[in-house]
Design a protein around this motif. Structure first.
Motif, PDB file in Angstrom:
ATOM      1  N   GLY A  57       0.813  -1.210   0.000  1.00 34.40           N
ATOM      2  CA  GLY A  57       0.000   0.000   0.000  1.00 34.40           C
ATOM      3  C   GLY A  57       0.846   1.258   0.000  1.00 34.40           C
ATOM      4  O   GLY A  57       0.534   2.223  -0.703  1.00 34.40           O
ATOM      5  N   THR A  58       1.925   1.260   0.772  1.00 37.12           N
ATOM      6  CA  THR A  58       2.807   2.434   0.814  1.00 37.12           C
ATOM      7  C   THR A  58       3.491   2.647  -0.529  1.00 37.12           C
ATOM      8  O   THR A  58       3.579   3.777  -1.025  1.00 37.12           O
ATOM      9  N   TYR A  59       3.949   1.569  -1.133  1.00 34.68           N
ATOM     10  CA  TYR A  59       4.628   1.675  -2.432  1.00 34.68           C
ATOM     11  C   TYR A  59       3.704   2.232  -3.504  1.00 34.68           C
ATOM     12  O   TYR A  59       4.035   3.216  -4.183  1.00 34.68           O
ATOM     13  N   ILE A  60       2.533   1.616  -3.692  1.00 40.49           N
ATOM     14  CA  ILE A  60       1.665   2.083  -4.781  1.00 40.49           C
ATOM     15  C   ILE A  60       1.068   3.457  -4.463  1.00 40.49           C
ATOM     16  O   ILE A  60       0.656   4.183  -5.373  1.00 40.49           O
ATOM     17  N   ALA A  61       1.037   3.826  -3.182  1.00 40.70           N
ATOM     18  CA  ALA A  61       0.609   5.177  -2.833  1.00 40.70           C
ATOM     19  C   ALA A  61       1.673   6.191  -3.247  1.00 40.70           C
ATOM     20  O   ALA A  61       1.381   7.202  -3.902  1.00 40.70           O
ATOM     21  N   LEU A  62       2.930   5.937  -2.877  1.00 37.42           N
ATOM     22  CA  LEU A  62       4.000   6.876  -3.206  1.00 37.42           C
ATOM     23  C   LEU A  62       4.254   6.951  -4.703  1.00 37.42           C
ATOM     24  O   LEU A  62       4.625   8.005  -5.232  1.00 37.42           O
ATOM     25  N   VAL A  63       4.047   5.836  -5.400  1.00 36.89           N
ATOM     26  CA  VAL A  63       4.197   5.834  -6.854  1.00 36.89           C
ATOM     27  C   VAL A  63       3.271   6.857  -7.498  1.00 36.89           C
ATOM     28  O   VAL A  63       3.612   7.480  -8.502  1.00 36.89           O
ATOM     29  N   TRP A 292      -9.943   3.852  -6.607  1.00 29.25           N
ATOM     30  CA  TRP A 292      -8.567   3.358  -6.601  1.00 29.25           C
ATOM     31  C   TRP A 292      -8.289   2.487  -5.383  1.00 29.25           C
ATOM     32  O   TRP A 292      -7.481   1.555  -5.443  1.00 29.25           O
ATOM     33  N   MET A 293      -8.965   2.764  -4.277  1.00 32.20           N
ATOM     34  CA  MET A 293      -8.842   1.896  -3.103  1.00 32.20           C
ATOM     35  C   MET A 293      -9.253   0.468  -3.455  1.00 32.20           C
ATOM     36  O   MET A 293      -8.599  -0.504  -3.047  1.00 32.20           O
ATOM     37  N   ILE A 294     -10.324   0.345  -4.213  1.00 29.04           N
ATOM     38  CA  ILE A 294     -10.838  -0.978  -4.585  1.00 29.04           C
ATOM     39  C   ILE A 294     -10.020  -1.581  -5.717  1.00 29.04           C
ATOM     40  O   ILE A 294      -9.602  -2.739  -5.662  1.00 29.04           O
ATOM     41  N   PHE A 295      -9.764  -0.775  -6.741  1.00 27.35           N
ATOM     42  CA  PHE A 295      -9.135  -1.290  -7.951  1.00 27.35           C
ATOM     43  C   PHE A 295      -7.761  -1.882  -7.672  1.00 27.35           C
ATOM     44  O   PHE A 295      -7.415  -2.956  -8.175  1.00 27.35           O
ATOM     45  N   HIS A 296      -6.956  -1.210  -6.861  1.00 30.57           N
ATOM     46  CA  HIS A 296      -5.589  -1.684  -6.661  1.00 30.57           C
ATOM     47  C   HIS A 296      -5.460  -2.748  -5.572  1.00 30.57           C
ATOM     48  O   HIS A 296      -4.344  -3.137  -5.218  1.00 30.57           O
ATOM     49  N   GLN A 297      -6.589  -3.246  -5.096  1.00 29.95           N
ATOM     50  CA  GLN A 297      -6.527  -4.457  -4.284  1.00 29.95           C
ATOM     51  C   GLN A 297      -6.293  -5.697  -5.155  1.00 29.95           C
ATOM     52  O   GLN A 297      -6.135  -6.799  -4.645  1.00 29.95           O
ATOM     53  N   ASN A 298      -6.231  -5.498  -6.484  1.00 28.74           N
ATOM     54  CA  ASN A 298      -5.871  -6.626  -7.340  1.00 28.74           C
ATOM     55  C   ASN A 298      -4.471  -7.145  -7.015  1.00 28.74           C
ATOM     56  O   ASN A 298      -4.183  -8.327  -7.166  1.00 28.74           O
ATOM     57  N   ALA A 492      -5.099  11.723  -5.756  1.00 27.75           N
ATOM     58  CA  ALA A 492      -6.290  10.963  -5.367  1.00 27.75           C
ATOM     59  C   ALA A 492      -6.040   9.467  -5.517  1.00 27.75           C
ATOM     60  O   ALA A 492      -6.434   8.658  -4.668  1.00 27.75           O
ATOM     61  N   THR A 493      -5.361   9.099  -6.612  1.00 29.27           N
ATOM     62  CA  THR A 493      -5.003   7.699  -6.820  1.00 29.27           C
ATOM     63  C   THR A 493      -4.100   7.209  -5.698  1.00 29.27           C
ATOM     64  O   THR A 493      -4.259   6.098  -5.184  1.00 29.27           O
ATOM     65  N   ALA A 494      -3.130   8.050  -5.303  1.00 25.88           N
ATOM     66  CA  ALA A 494      -2.181   7.667  -4.254  1.00 25.88           C
ATOM     67  C   ALA A 494      -2.896   7.397  -2.932  1.00 25.88           C
ATOM     68  O   ALA A 494      -2.622   6.388  -2.259  1.00 25.88           O
ATOM     69  N   ILE A 495      -3.801   8.276  -2.564  1.00 24.27           N
ATOM     70  CA  ILE A 495      -4.522   8.085  -1.301  1.00 24.27           C
ATOM     71  C   ILE A 495      -5.369   6.819  -1.374  1.00 24.27           C
ATOM     72  O   ILE A 495      -5.408   6.015  -0.435  1.00 24.27           O
ATOM     73  N   GLY A 496      -6.047   6.618  -2.510  1.00 29.87           N
ATOM     74  CA  GLY A 496      -6.823   5.392  -2.690  1.00 29.87           C
ATOM     75  C   GLY A 496      -5.944   4.155  -2.622  1.00 29.87           C
ATOM     76  O   GLY A 496      -6.307   3.145  -2.014  1.00 29.87           O
ATOM     77  N   ASN A 497      -4.769   4.246  -3.246  1.00 25.20           N
ATOM     78  CA  ASN A 497      -3.854   3.106  -3.224  1.00 25.20           C
ATOM     79  C   ASN A 497      -3.407   2.763  -1.813  1.00 25.20           C
ATOM     80  O   ASN A 497      -3.293   1.595  -1.439  1.00 25.20           O
ATOM     81  N   LYS A 498      -3.113   3.798  -1.040  1.00 25.10           N
ATOM     82  CA  LYS A 498      -2.709   3.539   0.350  1.00 25.10           C
ATOM     83  C   LYS A 498      -3.837   2.877   1.115  1.00 25.10           C
ATOM     84  O   LYS A 498      -3.615   1.960   1.920  1.00 25.10           O
TER      85      LYS A 498
END
Length: 549
Positions: A57-63, A292-298, A492-498
């Motif tokens: 989560g931290t990685y894809i958020a910072l990305v 993005w919170m949901i999508f990147h749970q893949n 917004a994507t970053a926060i969702g990713n985290k």
């Protein structure tokens, strides 16, 4: 702009299409095996599931947080092409560093990819939007972004097959090195095709109301560091371990606050002509966090589901077909294990806990292979190709559906498409709720069709939302702030990713496997409702600014 066109689209579209295709090949190859590498107890890093979720989560958020800085530097100083090239080189270096074993190269590589994506991602999307600023092709912008989006997903589709082949035949390092090779190929294509995009690389002059770059760095990044430190110390001061599930979650989400305040200040200080457009974008940014919170749970929750709860076994005929391609993962039973003759739940549970490979933890004793034998399974990362496969399949259908509605006088505005995308995303989470019930909360393995179904539904939601969001940023942003506002989309994507890591962590520590999917459903439906109530006013802003919906 004097670009010659093919089928009315600028030639630069195809340069960016293939550049992004190979960049995404590298990015999604790495992302598809990242969680698996972290949790592999034999040849990986042997992280716990909860800790791997936090790192993921931290990685894809910072990305997706660093595009804020990359967009700002491109807008103000370096221009888009130079920044894209620098970002590509950093990412290639990161993937190649990941090919080295050990924790130190691992974290070094993640840092390089995080910085590289920040320079690359917002600026290639901005460059694409600028290609459509001429009156001759402005009406094709949405379709141009859809074509570009398909290029992304061709790369994302093929990469997992390469990852499975390299991992199964040669090991983790070679798989990560293949990601670096893909990124370098994308850079070669971009540099060779610069003549078709150079006219879109225009730095707009700043306006009186724009914050100087030095102030941006001083007013945002220093406070972000301080806010991150507050996120570390504040939970301890009030006597709790963390506010958001882990220390890394607290640090990241607190550090985002000054950047969020910066975007709010853009709205507050904007001129009357810009205020409506910036306000509309900020509202969109807020609601798509949930998508993005949901999508990147893949890459974590659904990958864990594929790894441990999905029946990935294949017939002997399929083994003979797929094994030469390296698409099958070998799982070997220990030679010295004693399998209970009767389905003794207590005995088998103890045996599983101590000796059995992970895949057999929910396989009945009578179905276990003989000691010392192997079975071959579909590689877990191949499920990551379902989403890009459906995007390639569904994109023409979704475009045809929108054209069908338009021919009958029904025109869905861009914000309406995004709202429907959120609603459809919510429906996709119910498929996984049903999968949990079918698995008796993970007690038995279930068909791979549950994953196929959830990926199919969420892909439709994604096609309604993601390319439309990129297009909307390009349409509404004040021209001198386009890359900064594109950075806002990625914030917004970053926060969702985290948050995807937070939800994954919660799920890893819960005995109820459906909990993450209940959280996802509630969030998606709430976000959809919030956007539906504002669709009319946002559509009016779009129409006033662009003459289109």
């Amino acid at each position: 702009m004097n670009n010659s066109t093919s089928a009315r689209h600028p030639k630069g579209l195809y340069v960016l299409f293939f550049t992004e295709m190979w960049e995404r090949f590298g990015y999604y190859l790495m992302l598809g095996i990242l969680y698996l590498y972290m949790t592999d107890k034999k040849s990986g890093l042997a992280f716990s599931e909860a800790f791997a979720n936090d790192v993921y989560g931290t990685y894809i958020a910072l990305v997706y947080l660093t595009p804020f800085l990359g967009g700002l530097l491109a807008d103000r100083i370096f221009g888009y092409r130079s920044t894209i090239i620098a970002g590509g080189l950093l990412m290639a270096g990161g993937y190649l560093t990941l090919s080295l074993p050990g924790v130190t190269p691992f974290y070094t590589a993640l840092l390089l990819v995080i910085l590289g994506n920040g320079f690359f991602k917002p600026n290639i999307s901005t460059l694409l939007g600028n290609l459509y600023n001429s009156s001759q092709n402005a009406s094709l912008k949405d379709k141009g972004y859809n074509i570009f989006y398909m290029g992304i997903n061709i790369g994302a589709f093929i990469c997992n097959f390469v990852a499975a082949y390299m991992r199964n035949n040669y090991g983790w390092g070679y798989a990560f090195a293949a990601a670096g090779a893909g990124m370098l190929l994308g850079l070669v294509i971009f540099i060779a095709g610069q003549k078709h995009v150079k006219e879109a690389d225009v730095i707009q002059p700043t306006q009186a109301e724009d914050m100087p770059l030095g102030q941006v760095l001083g007013y945002i990044f220093v406070p972000a560091l301080l806010a991150g430190a507050l996120g570390y110390f504040l939970p301890r001061l009030v006597g709790v371990d963390s506010f958001f599930g882990s220390t890394t979650n607290d640090i990241f989400l607190f550090a985002c606050l000054p950047i969020v305040i910066f975007y709010v200040s853009l709205y507050v200080k904007a001129s009357a002509s810009d205020k409506g457009a910036i306000g509309a974008l900020l509202y969109i940014f807020f609601v798509v966090i949930i998508f993005w919170m949901i999508f990147h749970q893949n890459g974590n929750v659904l990958t864990e589901w594929a790894k441990s709860y999905t029946d990935r076994s294949v017939s002997k005929e399929m083994q003979a077909t797929l094994k030469p391609f390296g698409f099958l993962e070998e799982i070997k039973m220990p030679q010295d294990i004693e399998i209970p003759k009767a389905p003794d739940a207590a005995a088998i549970a103890q045996s599983m806990q101590e000796n059995l490979p992970y895949y057999f933890k929910n396989v009945p004793p009578q179905a276990l292979p003989a000691p010392g034998s192997s079975i071959y399974l579909i590689s877990t990362e191949l499920f990551q190709s379902l989403n890009p496969f459906f995007i390639i399949l569904f994109t023409p259908l979704v475009i045809a559906f929108f054209n069908f509605l338009q021919a009958r006088g029904v025109i869905l505005s861009t914000p309406a498409k995004i709202a429907w995308g959120l609603f459809i995303t919510g429906l996709s989470t119910l498929v996984m709720v049903a999968a949990v019930f079918a698995s008796q909360n993970g007690a038995v393995k279930v068909s791979a069709w549950w994953l196929v179904g959830t990926y199919a539904v969420i892909t439709v939601g994604e096609l309604f939302l993601s390319p439309m969001g990129l297009s909307l940023v390009s349409k509404l942003s004040p021209q001198r702030l386009t890359a900064v506002m594109m950075g806002g989309w990625f914030l917004a994507t970053a926060i969702g990713n985290k948050l995807s890591g937070v939800v994954g962590h919660v799920g890893a520590e819960s005995s109820n496997l459906a909990l993450p999917f209940y959280i996802n459903f509630a969030g998606a439906i709430l976000a959809a409702v919030l956007l539906f109530v504002k669709v009319g006013s946002i559509a009016k802003v779009v129409q006033d600014k662009t003459g289109q919906y």
